[in-house]
Scaffold this active site. Structure first.
Site, PDB file in Angstrom:
ATOM      1  N   GLU A 168      42.799  46.550  38.754  1.00 33.21           N
ATOM      2  CA  GLU A 168      43.714  46.829  39.529  1.00 33.21           C
ATOM      3  C   GLU A 168      44.359  48.059  39.249  1.00 33.21           C
ATOM      4  OE1 GLU A 168      43.122  43.720  37.983  1.00 33.21           O
ATOM      5  OE2 GLU A 168      43.522  42.585  39.484  1.00 33.21           O
TER       6      GLU A 168
ATOM      7  N   HIS B 112      50.195  34.037  34.104  1.00 25.15           N
ATOM      8  CA  HIS B 112      49.521  33.750  35.476  1.00 25.15           C
ATOM      9  C   HIS B 112      50.941  33.063  36.215  1.00 25.15           C
ATOM     10  CE1 HIS B 112      45.610  34.519  34.206  1.00 25.15           C
ATOM     11  NE2 HIS B 112      45.337  34.792  35.538  1.00 25.15           N
TER      12      HIS B 112
END
Lengths: 323, 324
Positions: free
Chosen positions: B59, B128
């Site tokens: 990322e 998450h």
């Protein structure tokens, strides 16, 4: 030793003068810092001039790009940013290259393709690859030089970027300026290897170590690397160099010996080129003196210009946040 | 035309990519896999791997590459497979995307959109399943949008893609299959324009993104209690439509803010402060917040549901503000 006779005298004189200008500009900046005219951090490049000048001398900045770290004065001058606009930036004046909003670590010039001047260790490395992605995507004929220090080479951003640069064949040359110390830490104490150029092999890239005190070696190696990068093989160079000053102007650099510093000063990048040129009748001592006097004058004028320039208006606080 | 949220987002990307070849889409599995949530389905076939870039799972690296490409003239859309992973790219987003224009004295613009699923999902545990808008909302130099319907998603994303600033575009992870009417013709929804989902006179309920659905469900119960709520969907968080908020407060004099991010120094708490500061004299009760509980998300479903804004919590907040 590289045969100096194969280079144009004009090129050699230009590179010599740029190195001297960086040296004198930074000495002036350090003086102004001592007088508290300049605040914050001031990371000087003195000793490393051959890396920026030798590498950037190869570029055509209408199509090529340069990104570097917080130790950016030398690269900015090598890219042709004016000493006045840089000194004014250090003074935080509106006439500075970033309107006084960037400071020492954030020199920018969009037109000269100088994309900083970046303050977070290693965080500009992916940015450089992004600029290279644009070149690739638009099928342009450019290349990106991305300079960073030995401290940045352990960052995840470096490794993530090398991988993507290779898989997408992005034209970037990564130049690690190994000045031996990441802040106050000897790189040997915190590095699993001592020849960083071999890291290129991990990503299927081309890697080479170069003597960063010898501008001709830097110039030649970068020239060769540009061809490789444009042909889809990104390059990682490690330029072995040395900074004469501390990490920043407030660092007395007590972590290294005087002997070590003197040893490097005896192979000063400016002296190496100057002596080689004199030896080969390409330069006279008096000519060098003239260059030096001229650069000192430019640095002093830059400081005068910065001194006389206006502060930004208070309403500048709220400009340039969004377009 | 009734389409899903994912189709609306895809249509926005597709229509804009067709118009402007400087737009590229990059992220994990956006190409060959057709997108983890199938938002980018079919785009690789149409635009080839030159414009739809599958990235490794890195990322920070690919967010930074997108930023660099944007600085140099492309208009990247960077998909985070989920905004949970954007935390790894926070340095790039905050230190580079948001500040580049400012610290270059207005020279380097960063026309980029970071988009992907945000907010609590189900049974995914703490790492998450969380709403991260407050981190971006906090940061000057970013624009932040969070639609609650397919119609808004399409019109807002097209605006975001055309904007010359870095935009954070938050899509509720549980919302992709939600359906809604979307106009056939081309349209844009601007930044900084909230919309009233209902007109009312008794209380103002402010929300955005996925919790809007819970707010609208709550409204059915409020109607049974003869409470006439004015429901405001913010749509754009940065810039924020303060005018619409203040006008409504002046009319209803009572406010509940529903936000699924954490309560401390949050979108909700900031809006609450703005209201107290700017229209205090019109308030008949302190502003009440309904946010995520101040805990990491638990896996257990009973706890998980209780961690988020619910109809019951909103109802209780309304009753509290109305002193009933």
């Amino acid at each position: 030793m590289i045969d100096i006779k194969k280079y144009d005298k004009e090129l050699l004189m230009d590179m010599l003068e740029k190195m001297v200008l960086i040296r004198r500009f930074e000495e002036k900046a350090a003086q102004s810092y001592g007088l508290r005219k300049i605040g914050g951090f001031l990371h000087l490049y003195i000793g490393e001039e051959a890396v920026a000048v030798g590498a950037i001398q190869n570029l055509n900045l209408s199509k090529d790009y340069v990104l570097t770290t917080y130790r950016d004065h030398g690269h900015a001058l090598a890219c042709g940013l004016t000493p006045n606009s840089l000194m004014a930036e250090l003074y935080g004046k509106i006439t500075g290259c970033s309107k006084g909003k960037g400071g020492s670590m954030h020199f920018f010039d969009e037109k000269k393709h100088f994309y900083g001047g970046n303050g977070i260790v290693g965080a500009h490395i992916p940015i450089a690859a992004g600029v290279g992605l644009k070149i690739k995507y638009l099928k342009e004929d450019g290349v990106v030089l991305c300079f960073f220090g030995d401290g940045a080479i352990h960052q995840g951003s470096f490794h993530e970027t090398l991988n993507m640069t290779k898989i997408w064949e992005i034209p970037v040359i990564f130049i690690c300026e190994n000045n031996q110390y990441g802040m106050g830490t000897d790189f040997k104490r915190v590095s699993s290897i001592q020849d960083f150029s071999i890291m290129a092999g991990s990503y299927g890239m081309y890697g080479e170590q170069v003597n960063g005190m010898n501008i001709l070696e830097v110039y030649d190696t970068v020239k060769k690397s540009i061809e490789k990068a444009k042909n889809g093989i990104p390059v990682l160079l490690e330029a072995k160099t040395y900074r004469y000053k501390g990490h920043s102007a407030s660092d007395p650099a007590k972590y290294r010996s005087k002997d070590e510093l003197e040893k490097y000063k005896s192979q000063d990048p400016i002296l190496i080129l100057k002596n080689e040129m004199i030896k080969n009748n390409l330069l006279k001592e008096e000519e060098f003196e003239d260059i030096d006097i001229k650069c000192k004058k430019i640095a002093k004028e830059a400081a005068d210009y910065a001194e006389k320039s206006d502060e930004p208006d208070l309403n500048e606080l709220y400009t340039d946040i969004l377009i | 035309m009734k389409i899903t949220m994912r189709e609306a987002i895809r249509a926005a990307i597709d229509e804009e990519m067709e118009k402007d070849t400087n737009i590229i889409l990059m992220g994990e599995e956006v190409g060959q896999y057709n997108g983890a949530y199938k938002v980018s389905q079919g785009l690789l076939d149409k635009y080839t791997d030159k414009r739809i870039l599958d990235t490794p799972i890195t990322e920070e690296g690919f967010a930074g590459i997108g930023i660099g490409a944007a600085m140099a003239g492309l208009r990247p859309i960077v998909e985070f497979m989920t905004f949970n992973f954007s935390i790894q790219a926070m340095d790039q987003i905050i230190n580079n995307a948001a500040k580049m224009l400012y610290m270059s004295g207005g020279q380097l613009k960063v026309p980029i959109v970071f988009r992907g699923p945000n907010g609590p999902a189900e049974f995914l545990g703490s790492q998450h399943s969380q709403a991260l808008q407050t981190f971006f909302f906090h940061t000057p130099g970013l624009k932040v949008m969070a639609p609650s319907t397919p119609e808004d998603a399409k019109g807002m994303l097209k605006t975001a893609i055309r904007d010359d600033n870095p935009v954070i575009f938050l899509e509720g992870e549980m919302m992709y299959s939600w359906e809604g009417e979307v106009p056939e013709n081309e349209y844009l929804i601007p930044f900084g324009k909230a919309i009233k989902r209902t007109e009312g006179s008794d209380i103002t309920i402010i929300s955005y993104s996925k919790p809007m659905k819970t707010v609208l469900e709550t409204n059915e119960k409020l109607k049974e209690l003869n409470i006439n709520a004015e429901i405001i969907d913010l749509r754009s968080l940065r810039p924020l439509d303060e005018e619409t908020i203040y006008e409504s407060v002046k009319k209803t004099n009572r406010v509940v803010i529903v936000d699924e991010s954490w309560p401390n120094a949050s979108v909700a708490s900031h809006i609450g402060w703005l209201i107290h500061k700017n229209v205090f004299d019109y308030l008949d009760a302190p502003v009440e917040l309904v946010t995520s509980e101040d805990v990491p998300m638990p896996y257990n479903h009973k706890l998980e549901l209780h961690a988020q804004p619910t109809v019951e919590k909103i109802l209780n907040a309304v009753k509290k503000v109305m002193y009933i």
